[in-house]
Every structure is written in C-alpha cells, then in structure tokens.
Design a protein around this motif. Sequence first.
Motif, PDB file in Angstrom:
ATOM      1  N   LYS A 177       0.827  -1.213   0.000  1.00  0.00           N
ATOM      2  CA  LYS A 177       0.000   0.000   0.000  1.00  0.00           C
ATOM      3  C   LYS A 177       0.862   1.264   0.000  1.00  0.00           C
ATOM      4  CE  LYS A 177      -3.748  -0.169   2.862  1.00  0.00           C
ATOM      5  NZ  LYS A 177      -4.659  -0.758   3.896  1.00  0.00           N
ATOM      6  N   ASN A 188      -5.242   3.062  -9.011  1.00  0.00           N
ATOM      7  CA  ASN A 188      -6.691   2.913  -8.810  1.00  0.00           C
ATOM      8  C   ASN A 188      -7.005   2.560  -7.353  1.00  0.00           C
ATOM      9  OD1 ASN A 188      -6.550   0.095  -8.424  1.00  0.00           O
ATOM     10  ND2 ASN A 188      -6.558  -0.250 -10.627  1.00  0.00           N
ATOM     11  N   GLU A 189      -8.259   2.675  -7.031  1.00  0.00           N
ATOM     12  CA  GLU A 189      -8.688   2.512  -5.640  1.00  0.00           C
ATOM     13  C   GLU A 189      -8.394   1.116  -5.102  1.00  0.00           C
ATOM     14  OE1 GLU A 189     -12.804   3.613  -3.698  1.00  0.00           O
ATOM     15  OE2 GLU A 189     -12.362   4.944  -5.392  1.00  0.00           O
ATOM     16  N   GLU A 190      -8.602   0.130  -5.959  1.00  0.00           N
ATOM     17  CA  GLU A 190      -8.380  -1.272  -5.562  1.00  0.00           C
ATOM     18  C   GLU A 190      -6.925  -1.477  -5.134  1.00  0.00           C
ATOM     19  OE1 GLU A 190      -9.235  -5.454  -5.161  1.00  0.00           O
ATOM     20  OE2 GLU A 190     -10.435  -3.621  -5.059  1.00  0.00           O
ATOM     21  N   LYS A 193      -6.134   0.131  -1.917  1.00  0.00           N
ATOM     22  CA  LYS A 193      -6.799  -0.510  -0.790  1.00  0.00           C
ATOM     23  C   LYS A 193      -6.104  -1.815  -0.376  1.00  0.00           C
ATOM     24  CE  LYS A 193     -10.935  -2.486  -0.805  1.00  0.00           C
ATOM     25  NZ  LYS A 193     -12.261  -2.586  -1.416  1.00  0.00           N
ATOM     26  N   THR A 194      -5.673  -2.577  -1.393  1.00  0.00           N
ATOM     27  CA  THR A 194      -5.116  -3.907  -1.082  1.00  0.00           C
ATOM     28  C   THR A 194      -3.583  -3.913  -1.009  1.00  0.00           C
ATOM     29  OG1 THR A 194      -4.960  -4.539  -3.410  1.00  0.00           O
ATOM     30  CG2 THR A 194      -7.033  -5.041  -2.271  1.00  0.00           C
TER      31      THR A 194
END
Length: 311
Positions: A177, A188-190, A193-194
């Motif tokens: 992250k 991107n958000e994914e 987030k991961t």
Amino acid sequence: QLSDQQKMSESPLSQFREAYLPPELRPLNKSLVKGGEWKDVDNTQEKRRSFLHDFCKKYNSRKKLRTHLVHLVSRIYVEDRHKVLYCEVPKAGCSNWKRVLMVLNGLAASAHNISHDDVHYGKHLRKLDSYDLKGIYTRLNTYTKTIFVRDPMERLVSAFRDKFEHPNSYYHPVFGKAIIKKYRNNANEEALKTGSGVKFKEFIQYLLDSHRPVGMDIHWEQVSKLCYPCLINYDFVGKFETLEEDANYFLRLVGAPAELKFPKFKDRHSSDERTSAEVVRQYLKELSEEERQLTYDFYYLDYLMFNYTSP
C-alpha cells in the motif's frame, strides 16, 4: 568507583571491542571430519574465509564499532548441543537451516516434517541476543559461527517475487500500500486498498528512496547490516549457490548425526522457477540504467565481502 556488578556487565563489551576489531582468522576445527571427500569444499571454504578476512582488515581499519553488541547479534540463532551460531540471511536457505537447527537441538526427528509456519513463527530456537552479555560473549568466542549468503541481486529478486507476486497478508497491506501510494501515478482505488500488484520498478524506487514511506525489511536488508561479517568473526562462509555441499560439510564439522543431511526441498511456492541469473536479468530489464547502477551500489559491500561478480 564501579560496583562489581557494573564491572561484570561492562567487561564483556570492552573485551568484545578489543577482540573483534579487527577479528583474527582462527583455524577451523576439522577434527570431526573423516575421509577425503570434502577436500574441494574445504579448499573453497578456506579461500572464502581468508577473502572475507582480508577484506575486513582493509575495511575495518577505517570503521569503528558504533553498534551495540546486543543489536549486532540479534539475527544469530543458537544451537547449544553442537555449539553452533547461525546468522540468518533471508532468501539464502534460512528456512531449511532453521529446520536443521531444530533437529540438531532435539526438537524434531527430521527436517522434512517441520512446517513453514513452525519454522518461522514457532518460538523453538533461541537467538543470541536473548542471553546476558557474558552468555553472548562466551558463545561468540567458543561456538562455530556460520553465515550463508547469496548473490545480492538474486536474493533481492527472490524476495520481491516471494513477498509481492503471491498473496501475502503482511507485505501487501504494510509495504504494498505504501509503495503504490508513493510511486504509482494515478493508482486505482483497488490497488491503494489492497497493496497488491506492486511492480518491480516501484519496489526498487522504494528501496533506493532515502525517505522511504515504510522501513527496511530483513528480506532485502544488506547482509553487512544483518550479520556484521566484519565485526563478528564467522568461522564458516556458505553460499546459496553451493548450498547443499557447503551445508553438509558444515554439519560434519560440528559433529551432527551422520544421517542428518541438509534438506533439498524448496520451502514455498515450490512450483515457481527458482530465481536464477536469467530470471534476474528479466527483472533488471524493467529498470533504467541508473536504477540498476544504484541498486548495485546499495549492495556494494555485500558484493565485495563475499566476492560476487557484478551483474
């Protein structure tokens, strides 16, 4: 005036300073090795030992011991039965070495049925920094100390593949992250987030950044900072490239049971191709010439100490 207790606690440290700067090259005790089958391995070993010693003599004269003794020995595992000290270098056969130490210690009958989690998360083996100063000093002076190393770029790529190309509940959220957030434009958000899907180039940007968003990790820390080979006088220098023969010779040197052989199996992701010079070449292609040079510079001491040729 110092109290007796203070004298006791301080004297090992002052002795350590004198004894380890620069360290003497002590002959390896070969009294337990029978037969001539180990002659070639032994010749190689003597060359490595004297190479490291000569390097440290030159290097050490300009460097003073600024690191606390307890920190110096924090990566060293202790096996008291056979009087072995093993400094752990991740991605250089360390999981199987810990299995072997557990067998030597009488904690397991065979190295083959000890799980990965048992090796790394079970508290079966003691580290040298868990002893008092006298215990540390005595063991440093009387036990057989070994270190196993690997070509620095191979070790680096192997660590990246292991931690970032496979699902990982620690490295993705903690390192992934932070790396994606700082080094990937328009992430991107994914991904944010991961923390999954870190690219090798992004990982190298993190490694070379003097303001890293998250700290160093033992899997890619330099061997010179994990094991301090110029301050601790290792008796045996093994290499991942000749892992089995080096390890089996070492086991004979310390009087291990004759039936104990170093395990051949790959600890994790066994279906993956091993990280070889060719695999490394593919990864280095993703970097600019400057990044490649800076990565080499980062591991420069490891290349020099252990006589690895630059890629």
